[in-house]
Design an enzyme around this catalytic site. Structure first.
Site, PDB file in Angstrom:
ATOM      1  N   GLU A 266     -12.732 112.777 -14.321  1.00 51.00           N
ATOM      2  CA  GLU A 266     -11.951 111.542 -14.308  1.00 51.00           C
ATOM      3  C   GLU A 266     -11.105 111.424 -13.037  1.00 51.00           C
ATOM      4  O   GLU A 266     -11.193 110.431 -12.323  1.00 51.00           O
ATOM      5  CB  GLU A 266     -11.067 111.479 -15.558  1.00 51.00           C
ATOM      6  CG  GLU A 266     -10.235 110.204 -15.653  1.00 51.00           C
ATOM      7  CD  GLU A 266      -9.489 110.072 -16.975  1.00 51.00           C
ATOM      8  OE1 GLU A 266      -9.524 111.020 -17.786  1.00 51.00           O
ATOM      9  OE2 GLU A 266      -8.878 109.010 -17.194  1.00 51.00           O
TER      10      GLU A 266
ATOM     11  N   HIS B 146     -13.949 113.697 -22.113  1.00 54.52           N
ATOM     12  CA  HIS B 146     -13.389 113.119 -20.881  1.00 54.52           C
ATOM     13  C   HIS B 146     -13.733 114.071 -19.752  1.00 54.52           C
ATOM     14  O   HIS B 146     -13.321 115.240 -19.778  1.00 54.52           O
ATOM     15  CB  HIS B 146     -11.866 113.025 -20.959  1.00 54.52           C
ATOM     16  CG  HIS B 146     -11.337 112.042 -21.959  1.00 54.52           C
ATOM     17  ND1 HIS B 146     -11.159 112.336 -23.285  1.00 54.52           N
ATOM     18  CD2 HIS B 146     -10.925 110.756 -21.797  1.00 54.52           C
ATOM     19  CE1 HIS B 146     -10.666 111.278 -23.907  1.00 54.52           C
ATOM     20  NE2 HIS B 146     -10.509 110.302 -23.040  1.00 54.52           N
TER      21      HIS B 146
ATOM     22  N   HIS C 222     -11.395 117.386 -25.659  1.00 61.62           N
ATOM     23  CA  HIS C 222     -10.662 116.474 -24.791  1.00 61.62           C
ATOM     24  C   HIS C 222     -11.086 116.538 -23.320  1.00 61.62           C
ATOM     25  O   HIS C 222     -11.647 115.583 -22.798  1.00 61.62           O
ATOM     26  CB  HIS C 222      -9.140 116.689 -24.931  1.00 61.62           C
ATOM     27  CG  HIS C 222      -8.346 115.824 -24.019  1.00 61.62           C
ATOM     28  ND1 HIS C 222      -7.589 116.327 -22.994  1.00 61.62           N
ATOM     29  CD2 HIS C 222      -8.221 114.486 -23.949  1.00 61.62           C
ATOM     30  CE1 HIS C 222      -7.020 115.319 -22.349  1.00 61.62           C
ATOM     31  NE2 HIS C 222      -7.384 114.194 -22.917  1.00 61.62           N
TER      32      HIS C 222
ATOM     33  N   HIS D  92     -15.357 103.143 -25.212  1.00 60.55           N
ATOM     34  CA  HIS D  92     -14.279 104.142 -25.137  1.00 60.55           C
ATOM     35  C   HIS D  92     -12.911 103.508 -25.353  1.00 60.55           C
ATOM     36  O   HIS D  92     -12.436 102.733 -24.516  1.00 60.55           O
ATOM     37  CB  HIS D  92     -14.296 104.871 -23.791  1.00 60.55           C
ATOM     38  CG  HIS D  92     -13.280 105.978 -23.730  1.00 60.55           C
ATOM     39  ND1 HIS D  92     -13.324 107.068 -24.569  1.00 60.55           N
ATOM     40  CD2 HIS D  92     -12.183 106.161 -22.959  1.00 60.55           C
ATOM     41  CE1 HIS D  92     -12.297 107.874 -24.304  1.00 60.55           C
ATOM     42  NE2 HIS D  92     -11.587 107.347 -23.336  1.00 60.55           N
TER      43      HIS D  92
ATOM     44  N   HIS E 120      -8.840 104.363 -27.386  1.00 59.17           N
ATOM     45  CA  HIS E 120      -7.927 105.212 -28.162  1.00 59.17           C
ATOM     46  C   HIS E 120      -7.051 104.211 -28.911  1.00 59.17           C
ATOM     47  O   HIS E 120      -5.948 103.885 -28.462  1.00 59.17           O
ATOM     48  CB  HIS E 120      -7.028 106.075 -27.268  1.00 59.17           C
ATOM     49  CG  HIS E 120      -7.739 107.016 -26.344  1.00 59.17           C
ATOM     50  ND1 HIS E 120      -7.755 108.375 -26.543  1.00 59.17           N
ATOM     51  CD2 HIS E 120      -8.451 106.803 -25.210  1.00 59.17           C
ATOM     52  CE1 HIS E 120      -8.427 108.969 -25.563  1.00 59.17           C
ATOM     53  NE2 HIS E 120      -8.864 108.032 -24.737  1.00 59.17           N
TER      54      HIS E 120
ATOM     55  N   GLU F 272     -10.643 114.221 -32.175  1.00 54.00           N
ATOM     56  CA  GLU F 272     -10.371 114.965 -30.933  1.00 54.00           C
ATOM     57  C   GLU F 272      -9.762 116.338 -31.235  1.00 54.00           C
ATOM     58  O   GLU F 272      -8.878 116.478 -32.079  1.00 54.00           O
ATOM     59  CB  GLU F 272      -9.409 114.176 -30.059  1.00 54.00           C
ATOM     60  CG  GLU F 272      -9.141 114.847 -28.716  1.00 54.00           C
ATOM     61  CD  GLU F 272      -8.292 113.968 -27.815  1.00 54.00           C
ATOM     62  OE1 GLU F 272      -8.888 113.277 -26.971  1.00 54.00           O
ATOM     63  OE2 GLU F 272      -7.055 113.955 -27.974  1.00 54.00           O
TER      64      GLU F 272
ATOM     65  N   ASP G  12     -10.992 101.919 -22.442  1.00 56.22           N
ATOM     66  CA  ASP G  12      -9.989 102.972 -22.565  1.00 56.22           C
ATOM     67  C   ASP G  12      -8.799 102.392 -23.348  1.00 56.22           C
ATOM     68  O   ASP G  12      -8.893 101.297 -23.903  1.00 56.22           O
ATOM     69  CB  ASP G  12      -9.567 103.521 -21.196  1.00 56.22           C
ATOM     70  CG  ASP G  12      -9.193 105.009 -21.260  1.00 56.22           C
ATOM     71  OD1 ASP G  12      -8.858 105.491 -22.355  1.00 56.22           O
ATOM     72  OD2 ASP G  12      -9.228 105.673 -20.211  1.00 56.22           O
TER      73      ASP G  12
HETATM   74 ZN   LIG Z   1      -9.863 108.293 -22.967  1.00 52.98          ZN
END
Ligand SMILES: [Zn+2]
Length: 299
Positions: free
Chosen positions: A154, A151, A124, A6, A8, A87, A258
């Site tokens: 979380e 996601h 998302h 994972h 971005h 996304e 992340d």
């Molecule tokens: Zn993320």
């Protein structure tokens, strides 16, 4: 050899935001505002630098979320394996529907150019996406055998949003889409996905920190894979994922850093050593190292 399940990469140019020590909702607002200030050339430089770091850190497989679409071409040409997930978000059902249609067209085209890097879809999160978007996306991904990442579960704020319709993420959501009513389903994030039929598409569940025994049973029942990002969860005050319980349920778990806005590096060795300390005496260190090599969870 490592799988960073994972990332971005498009947020790499915002690395100075980390570590924040801010609560999740506040961090999200800061991050989104900051991203808007940067031009594409700056974001692209960050992406190329991040891909170099991945190569340097013995990462061969990556699961990357692309909101801006800027990481897609660099990843297709990177020699890395994995999935780049386009996304989509939108809490207004009409806006979400239009964006989803556009993403479907983009994905149909991009899938013809897949390399070791595959194309997927990311919806998302519950507080940024209409229920109808989750439903439509899950049906399509199931029909098309398209990888789906979400996601989910979380932060405590996400739980408050779904259980009671209150909290920092409800406030953010109300500011962005004040005309959309929200009746909280009064259930957990994982149960919410099940109610919408999303778990049947076997999405990769990113984070899954806020889970109870019933949630773990659901994840195991649908055989969904989970991505664990312990440094990000720690930095954003999201809590500790019950990794030992996940593994006891036979749930497939991978490890991810992340983005650089919530983790200090893209180096899986840093993530492994943090996870080993976090789960000390609950999960064997060698087992955690193996989680960082689970390329199969992205399929
Ligand atoms: Zn993320």
């Amino acid at each position: 050899m490592y799988t960073n399940a994972h990332t971005h990469l498009e947020l790499s140019a915002l690395a100075e935001l980390c570590p924040t020590g801010q609560e999740f909702g506040a961090w999200l607002q800061t991050m989104l505002a900051r991203r808007m200030q940067l031009d594409n050339a700056t974001l692209e430089r960050g992406i190329h630098s991040a891909i170099e770091q991945l190569h340097h850190n013995q990462t061969t497989t990556v699961g990357d979320i692309s909101a801006t679409r800027l990481s897609i071409e660099p990843l297709l040409n990177s020699g890395l394996a994995g999935v780049v997930y386009l996304e989509v978000l939108g809490f207004d059902p009409d806006v979400a529907s239009q964006r989803f249609s556009a993403a479907q067209r983009e994905i149909d085209t991009l899938r013809q150019r897949e390399t070791a890097m595959k194309i997927g879809l990311s919806i998302h999160a519950p507080y940024s996406c209409a229920p109808s978007l989750f439903e439509a996306a899950a049906r399509w991904c199931q029909d098309e055998a398209l990888p789906l990442a979400i996601h989910i579960a979380e932060s405590p704020a996400e739980v408050a949003f779904l259980q009671q319709g209150i909290g920092a993420l409800r406030e953010l959501n109300r500011r962005i889409t004040p005309h959309i009513e929200w009746q909280a389903p009064q259930c957990s994030p994982i149960a919410y996905l099940e109610q919408l039929g999303v778990l049947e598409a076997q999405p990769v569940l990113v984070h899954a920190v806020q889970v109870d025994a019933d949630d773990l049973a659901l994840i195991a029942k649908y055989d969904c894979a989970v991505v664990h990002c312990p440094r990000s969860n720690h930095n954003l005050l999201c809590g500790r994922m019950p990794l030992e319980q996940m593994l006891a349920h036979g749930i497939r778990v991978g490890l991810g850093t992340d983005s650089l806005t919530s983790a200090q590096s893209l180096d899986m060795r840093d993530e492994i050593s943090f996870a080993q300390q976090l789960h000390a005496y609950k999960v064997e260190p060698v087992q955690i190292e193996q989680l960082a090599m689970q390329a199969a969870i992205l399929n």
